[in-house]
Design a protein around this motif. Structure first.
Motif, PDB file in Angstrom:
ATOM      1  N   VAL A 106       0.845  -1.200   0.000  1.00  0.00           N
ATOM      2  CA  VAL A 106       0.000   0.000   0.000  1.00  0.00           C
ATOM      3  C   VAL A 106       0.881   1.252   0.000  1.00  0.00           C
ATOM      4  N   ASP A 107       1.915   1.267   0.827  1.00  0.00           N
ATOM      5  CA  ASP A 107       2.829   2.427   0.862  1.00  0.00           C
ATOM      6  C   ASP A 107       3.471   2.670  -0.499  1.00  0.00           C
ATOM      7  N   TRP A 108       3.886   1.604  -1.183  1.00  0.00           N
ATOM      8  CA  TRP A 108       4.502   1.755  -2.503  1.00  0.00           C
ATOM      9  C   TRP A 108       3.492   2.259  -3.533  1.00  0.00           C
ATOM     10  N   ILE A 109       2.265   1.811  -3.431  1.00  0.00           N
ATOM     11  CA  ILE A 109       1.214   2.311  -4.332  1.00  0.00           C
ATOM     12  C   ILE A 109       0.983   3.798  -4.078  1.00  0.00           C
ATOM     13  N   HIS A 110       0.963   4.204  -2.822  1.00  0.00           N
ATOM     14  CA  HIS A 110       0.844   5.636  -2.509  1.00  0.00           C
ATOM     15  C   HIS A 110       2.020   6.414  -3.096  1.00  0.00           C
ATOM     16  N   GLU A 111       3.220   5.876  -2.980  1.00  0.00           N
ATOM     17  CA  GLU A 111       4.409   6.512  -3.549  1.00  0.00           C
ATOM     18  C   GLU A 111       4.274   6.658  -5.067  1.00  0.00           C
ATOM     19  N   ALA A 112       3.647   5.682  -5.701  1.00  0.00           N
ATOM     20  CA  ALA A 112       3.489   5.699  -7.157  1.00  0.00           C
ATOM     21  C   ALA A 112       2.664   6.891  -7.633  1.00  0.00           C
ATOM     22  N   ARG A 113       1.813   7.425  -6.777  1.00  0.00           N
ATOM     23  CA  ARG A 113       0.974   8.568  -7.163  1.00  0.00           C
ATOM     24  C   ARG A 113       1.818   9.721  -7.692  1.00  0.00           C
ATOM     25  N   GLU A 114       2.981   9.942  -7.102  1.00  0.00           N
ATOM     26  CA  GLU A 114       3.847  11.052  -7.507  1.00  0.00           C
ATOM     27  C   GLU A 114       5.093  10.592  -8.255  1.00  0.00           C
ATOM     28  N   MET A 115       5.506   9.364  -8.026  1.00  0.00           N
ATOM     29  CA  MET A 115       6.833   8.943  -8.470  1.00  0.00           C
ATOM     30  C   MET A 115       6.843   7.979  -9.661  1.00  0.00           C
ATOM     31  N   ALA A 116       5.687   7.488 -10.094  1.00  0.00           N
ATOM     32  CA  ALA A 116       5.671   6.466 -11.147  1.00  0.00           C
ATOM     33  C   ALA A 116       4.800   6.881 -12.327  1.00  0.00           C
ATOM     34  N   SER A 117       5.126   6.325 -13.476  1.00  0.00           N
ATOM     35  CA  SER A 117       4.302   6.560 -14.665  1.00  0.00           C
ATOM     36  C   SER A 117       3.277   5.452 -14.852  1.00  0.00           C
ATOM     37  N   GLY A 118       3.446   4.338 -14.146  1.00  0.00           N
ATOM     38  CA  GLY A 118       2.528   3.216 -14.212  1.00  0.00           C
ATOM     39  C   GLY A 118       2.877   2.202 -13.144  1.00  0.00           C
ATOM     40  N   VAL A 119       1.961   1.283 -12.907  1.00  0.00           N
ATOM     41  CA  VAL A 119       2.182   0.225 -11.924  1.00  0.00           C
ATOM     42  C   VAL A 119       1.821  -1.108 -12.550  1.00  0.00           C
TER      43      VAL A 119
END
Length: 160
Positions: free
Chosen positions: A72-85
């Motif tokens: 869950v923490d990594w998914i939250h991080e993806a909001r700002e830091m990733a282009s996709g999951v």
């Protein structure tokens, strides 16, 4: 002009890495139930993903956790830091409302991956709590599913 701006947006989006997240027990790939999951290890999968990402002009960050809260923490991080999951949530795919809710906050492509065909397995695996918030689902194609998921993310990013 619109084509140039959409291409620029896609390039900007792909400057951020794609998060490749693996859930519980996937650290045991190659050891756990090889008749279902094969002999490919998680390290092998990550190497394949990184090589395919390079050919697609994408960067990836690969992570694995047996802990729901960390995913869950990594998914939250993806909001700002990733282009996709790309997410193989393992057993959490069938049980985790927390992961569903975290994914629902994302405005980037999310591809759910399962190595095995969950529909040929136990009935409790036939329902995914996260599919309804995923952009797409790939299951039953083995570890190549991760590479196909990368292609899907790339395609969605270039369509934006």
């Amino acid at each position: 002009m619109a084509k140039s701006s959409s291409k620029a947006a896609a390039q900007k989006a792909t400057a951020k890495p794609v998060f490749v997240l693996n859930g519980p027990n996937l650290n045991l790939l190659g050891q756990r139930e090889p008749e279902i999951y094969g002999s490919t290890t998680l390290a092998d999968v990550e190497a394949q993903v990184k090589a395919r990402a390079k050919t697609l002009g994408l960067n990836v960050i690969c992570r694995q956790s047996n802990h729901e809260g960390e995913l869950v923490d990594w998914i939250h991080e993806a909001r700002e830091m990733a282009s996709g999951v790309i997410l193989n949530a393992g057993a959490y795919s069938h049980t985790s409302i927390a992961i569903h809710d975290a994914l629902a906050t994302l405005d980037i492509p999310v591809i759910e991956v399962h190595i095995s065909n969950v529909y040929k397995r136990e009935s409790f695996r036939h329902h995914s709590t996260i599919s309804s918030v995923a952009t797409g689902v790939i299951c039953g194609l083995g570890t190549i599913g991760y590479e196909l998921a990368l292609e899907a993310v790339k395609n969605k990013l270039t369509q934006k």
